[in-house]
Write a protein that holds these residues in place. Structure first.
Motif, PDB file in Angstrom:
ATOM      1  N   PRO A   1      61.706  44.140  37.931  1.00 50.98           N
ATOM      2  CA  PRO A   1      61.735  44.961  36.715  1.00 50.98           C
ATOM      3  C   PRO A   1      62.285  46.364  37.012  1.00 50.98           C
ATOM      4  CG  PRO A   1      59.502  44.843  37.587  1.00 50.98           C
ATOM      5  CD  PRO A   1      60.335  43.940  38.443  1.00 50.98           C
ATOM      6  N   PRO A   2      62.721  47.094  35.956  1.00 54.72           N
ATOM      7  CA  PRO A   2      63.220  48.463  36.152  1.00 54.72           C
ATOM      8  C   PRO A   2      62.193  49.326  36.883  1.00 54.72           C
ATOM      9  CG  PRO A   2      63.726  47.699  33.946  1.00 54.72           C
ATOM     10  CD  PRO A   2      62.811  46.670  34.535  1.00 54.72           C
ATOM     11  N   LEU A   3      62.679  50.098  37.834  1.00 49.45           N
ATOM     12  CA  LEU A   3      61.807  50.805  38.769  1.00 49.45           C
ATOM     13  C   LEU A   3      61.284  52.139  38.233  1.00 49.45           C
ATOM     14  CD1 LEU A   3      60.664  50.923  41.721  1.00 49.45           C
ATOM     15  CD2 LEU A   3      62.782  52.135  42.333  1.00 49.45           C
ATOM     16  N   THR A   4      59.966  52.282  38.233  1.00 50.68           N
ATOM     17  CA  THR A   4      59.340  53.582  37.994  1.00 50.68           C
ATOM     18  C   THR A   4      59.538  54.409  39.265  1.00 50.68           C
ATOM     19  OG1 THR A   4      57.675  52.731  36.467  1.00 50.68           O
ATOM     20  CG2 THR A   4      57.138  54.775  37.620  1.00 50.68           C
ATOM     21  N   THR A   5      59.949  55.649  39.123  1.00 48.41           N
ATOM     22  CA  THR A   5      60.306  56.417  40.314  1.00 48.41           C
ATOM     23  C   THR A   5      60.173  57.916  40.093  1.00 48.41           C
ATOM     24  OG1 THR A   5      62.047  56.694  42.003  1.00 48.41           O
ATOM     25  CG2 THR A   5      62.765  56.529  39.699  1.00 48.41           C
ATOM     26  N   VAL A   6      60.166  58.654  41.195  1.00 49.69           N
ATOM     27  CA  VAL A   6      60.229  60.119  41.159  1.00 49.69           C
ATOM     28  C   VAL A   6      61.704  60.504  41.118  1.00 49.69           C
ATOM     29  CG1 VAL A   6      59.704  62.274  42.357  1.00 49.69           C
ATOM     30  CG2 VAL A   6      58.124  60.351  42.513  1.00 49.69           C
ATOM     31  N   GLY A   7      62.101  61.218  40.093  1.00 55.83           N
ATOM     32  CA  GLY A   7      63.507  61.563  39.944  1.00 55.83           C
ATOM     33  C   GLY A   7      63.869  62.869  40.615  1.00 55.83           C
ATOM     34  N   GLN A   8      64.842  62.802  41.522  1.00 58.32           N
ATOM     35  CA  GLN A   8      65.508  64.013  41.997  1.00 58.32           C
ATOM     36  C   GLN A   8      66.790  64.155  41.160  1.00 58.32           C
ATOM     37  OE1 GLN A   8      65.488  65.068  46.349  1.00 58.32           O
ATOM     38  NE2 GLN A   8      65.566  62.857  46.580  1.00 58.32           N
TER      39      GLN A   8
ATOM     40  N   ASN B   1      67.911  80.679  47.546  1.00 61.37           N
ATOM     41  CA  ASN B   1      67.635  79.253  47.674  1.00 61.37           C
ATOM     42  C   ASN B   1      67.271  78.678  46.311  1.00 61.37           C
ATOM     43  OD1 ASN B   1      67.874  79.428  50.519  1.00 61.37           O
ATOM     44  ND2 ASN B   1      65.749  80.112  50.680  1.00 61.37           N
ATOM     45  N   ARG B   2      67.522  77.401  46.117  1.00 56.93           N
ATOM     46  CA  ARG B   2      67.209  76.751  44.841  1.00 56.93           C
ATOM     47  C   ARG B   2      66.311  75.534  45.074  1.00 56.93           C
ATOM     48  NH1 ARG B   2      71.962  78.560  42.054  1.00 56.93           N
ATOM     49  NH2 ARG B   2      72.313  80.601  42.993  1.00 56.93           N
ATOM     50  N   ILE B   3      65.124  75.569  44.517  1.00 53.07           N
ATOM     51  CA  ILE B   3      64.244  74.400  44.493  1.00 53.07           C
ATOM     52  C   ILE B   3      64.330  73.819  43.091  1.00 53.07           C
ATOM     53  CG2 ILE B   3      61.884  73.530  44.687  1.00 53.07           C
ATOM     54  CD1 ILE B   3      62.919  74.370  47.340  1.00 53.07           C
ATOM     55  N   LEU B   4      64.893  72.636  42.970  1.00 49.68           N
ATOM     56  CA  LEU B   4      65.067  72.021  41.658  1.00 49.68           C
ATOM     57  C   LEU B   4      63.871  71.136  41.318  1.00 49.68           C
ATOM     58  CD1 LEU B   4      68.866  71.151  41.594  1.00 49.68           C
ATOM     59  CD2 LEU B   4      67.707  73.260  40.971  1.00 49.68           C
ATOM     60  N   PRO B   5      63.555  70.984  40.042  1.00 52.11           N
ATOM     61  CA  PRO B   5      62.359  70.236  39.640  1.00 52.11           C
ATOM     62  C   PRO B   5      62.537  68.725  39.776  1.00 52.11           C
ATOM     63  CG  PRO B   5      63.571  70.962  37.702  1.00 52.11           C
ATOM     64  CD  PRO B   5      64.258  71.584  38.878  1.00 52.11           C
ATOM     65  N   HIS B   6      61.430  68.045  40.095  1.00 48.35           N
ATOM     66  CA  HIS B   6      61.392  66.587  40.089  1.00 48.35           C
ATOM     67  C   HIS B   6      60.672  66.119  38.831  1.00 48.35           C
ATOM     68  CE1 HIS B   6      57.515  67.817  41.885  1.00 48.35           C
ATOM     69  NE2 HIS B   6      57.032  66.761  41.251  1.00 48.35           N
ATOM     70  N   GLU B   7      60.769  64.836  38.530  1.00 46.82           N
ATOM     71  CA  GLU B   7      60.059  64.289  37.382  1.00 46.82           C
ATOM     72  C   GLU B   7      59.731  62.823  37.628  1.00 46.82           C
ATOM     73  OE1 GLU B   7      62.397  63.844  33.815  1.00 46.82           O
ATOM     74  OE2 GLU B   7      64.279  63.774  34.947  1.00 46.82           O
ATOM     75  N   ILE B   8      58.708  62.333  36.937  1.00 46.06           N
ATOM     76  CA  ILE B   8      58.350  60.921  37.023  1.00 46.06           C
ATOM     77  C   ILE B   8      59.084  60.164  35.919  1.00 46.06           C
ATOM     78  CG2 ILE B   8      56.499  59.207  36.935  1.00 46.06           C
ATOM     79  CD1 ILE B   8      56.211  61.006  39.330  1.00 46.06           C
ATOM     80  N   LEU B   9      59.858  59.163  36.309  1.00 46.13           N
ATOM     81  CA  LEU B   9      60.564  58.317  35.346  1.00 46.13           C
ATOM     82  C   LEU B   9      59.777  57.019  35.194  1.00 46.13           C
ATOM     83  CD1 LEU B   9      63.214  59.517  34.227  1.00 46.13           C
ATOM     84  CD2 LEU B   9      62.848  60.259  36.588  1.00 46.13           C
ATOM     85  N   GLU B  10      59.087  56.886  34.075  1.00 51.47           N
ATOM     86  CA  GLU B  10      58.250  55.700  33.851  1.00 51.47           C
ATOM     87  C   GLU B  10      59.104  54.533  33.355  1.00 51.47           C
ATOM     88  OE1 GLU B  10      53.951  56.426  32.612  1.00 51.47           O
ATOM     89  OE2 GLU B  10      55.036  57.918  31.430  1.00 51.47           O
ATOM     90  N   ARG B  11      59.043  53.432  34.086  1.00 52.49           N
ATOM     91  CA  ARG B  11      59.735  52.224  33.651  1.00 52.49           C
ATOM     92  C   ARG B  11      58.738  51.063  33.652  1.00 52.49           C
ATOM     93  NH1 ARG B  11      64.241  54.679  36.954  1.00 52.49           N
ATOM     94  NH2 ARG B  11      65.525  55.769  35.431  1.00 52.49           N
TER      95      ARG B  11
END
Length: 335
Positions: free
Chosen positions: A285-292, A318-328
């Motif tokens: 199934p489509p993968l739930t993942t932490v998005g960079q 320096n740049r720290i970019l945000p992550h997000e949870i992609l629910e699948r």
């Protein structure tokens, strides 16, 4: 017949220096002169030689990008972002596959020096002293992408790996999972291995769950590591109801093992990955993942490098970019 800048200058009735200034968009000529030179260039079909222009303005409009592993699916998105930004700003990209090998990396740096590149983006590897010293001697700016250095003052763009791993583990905990395993990268890998393991352990600790060695498999970030890790965790701890995979490639390996052995995802075991590669939503199934934000990270690294080239500053923020949870569809509530 291939025309030269001398031919353009002669026909336009101006000096070679004036033609050069027009080509490089530098001041020192009238609008009428500019139009005359551009007209002659068009009539002759003159194409400026990039090397010759580089000798004039001390720029080749080329940057080097050093990747430790070209087979990694991350490369496509990182390079997409880098090339998009470079193209917008009129530059080209030379890609070097170092295999994280010191000798090969130094040979590529020597090649890039011979090519007189304008700057370097160094990706997903440890910046060793010999690399840093050589690049300093080259006298060009450098930006780190998906890595950082405590030893050397080099600007970087990345996601906070420890925080992102904490978020992934906490997501599983909030879904009611208490027996959570992790398939991680090498525990001695300071770039992504160790920080993600630390985030995993911290989330368990903050939820009052003890960490034990039998709930983690630590080797690498590949598909094969996912296959091997899933097999080992299922044998070591049959009570595990959820897996945090420290890369999407690991997660794909775990999904493959589950399919081969009749383990239903997410009914029997839930899995969350890390990266949000473009094929994550194509998995079954489509993968739930932490998005960079991989493409954005590539664009940001290139933008920082060109900012340094334009301003002459040796360092940018320096740049720290945000992550997000992609629910699948690979994580379910624990009943």
């Amino acid at each position: 017949m291939a025309y030269t800048i001398k031919d353009v200058a002669k026909k336009a009735g101006v000096s070679i220096a004036t033609v050069s200034r027009v080509l490089n968009n530098q001041p020192g000529f009238s609008e009428k002169t500019k139009q005359k030179v551009q007209q002659v260039i068009e009539e002759l079909g003159y194409e400026p030689n990039a090397v010759a222009r580089g000798l004039i303005n001390n720029k080749t409009h080329t940057i080097g990008v050093l990747f430790p592993e070209l087979s990694s699916m991350l490369v496509t998105d990182f390079l997409n972002g880098i090339e998009t930004m470079a193209h917008e700003l009129g530059s080209s990209v030379i890609v070097c596959h170092t295999e994280a090998d010191g000798e090969k990396t130094m040979k590529y740096l020597q090649l890039l020096n011979e090519k007189r590149i304008d700057g370097i983006i160094f990706v997903s590897a440890i910046l060793k002293e010999e690399y840093y010293n050589y690049i300093r001697k080259m006298g060009i700016p450098m930006v780190l992408l998906s890595t950082e250095s405590y030893a050397y003052p080099v600007p970087y763009v990345k996601v906070n790996d420890q925080h992102a791993a904490y978020s992934a583990t906490k997501y599983l905990l909030n879904k009611g999972h208490k027996k959570i395993g992790m398939i991680s990268g090498n525990k001695d890998d300071l770039i992504a291995g160790k920080p993600r393991i630390m985030g995993f352990k911290m989330a368990l600790k903050d939820s009052g769950i003890a960490f034990t060695d039998n709930i983690i498999y630590s080797k690498g970030f590949s598909f094969q590591d996912g296959l091997d890790g899933m097999e080992k965790l299922m044998k070591q701890s049959s009570e595990i109801s959820a897996i945090f995979a420290a890369s999407d490639e690991i997660a794909f390996g775990a999904l493959s093992f589950a399919y081969q052995h009749g383990i239903k995802i997410p009914d029997d075991v839930s899995i969350i990955g890390y990266d949000n590669l473009s094929i994550a939503e194509m998995a079954i199934p489509p993968l739930t993942t932490v998005g960079q934000p991989l493409i954005k990270m590539g664009k940001t690294a290139a933008s920082m490098l060109f900012e340094m080239l334009e301003s002459g500053n040796v360092f940018v923020e320096n740049r720290i970019l945000p992550h997000e949870i992609l629910e699948r569809e690979t994580v379910r509530e624990k009943r």
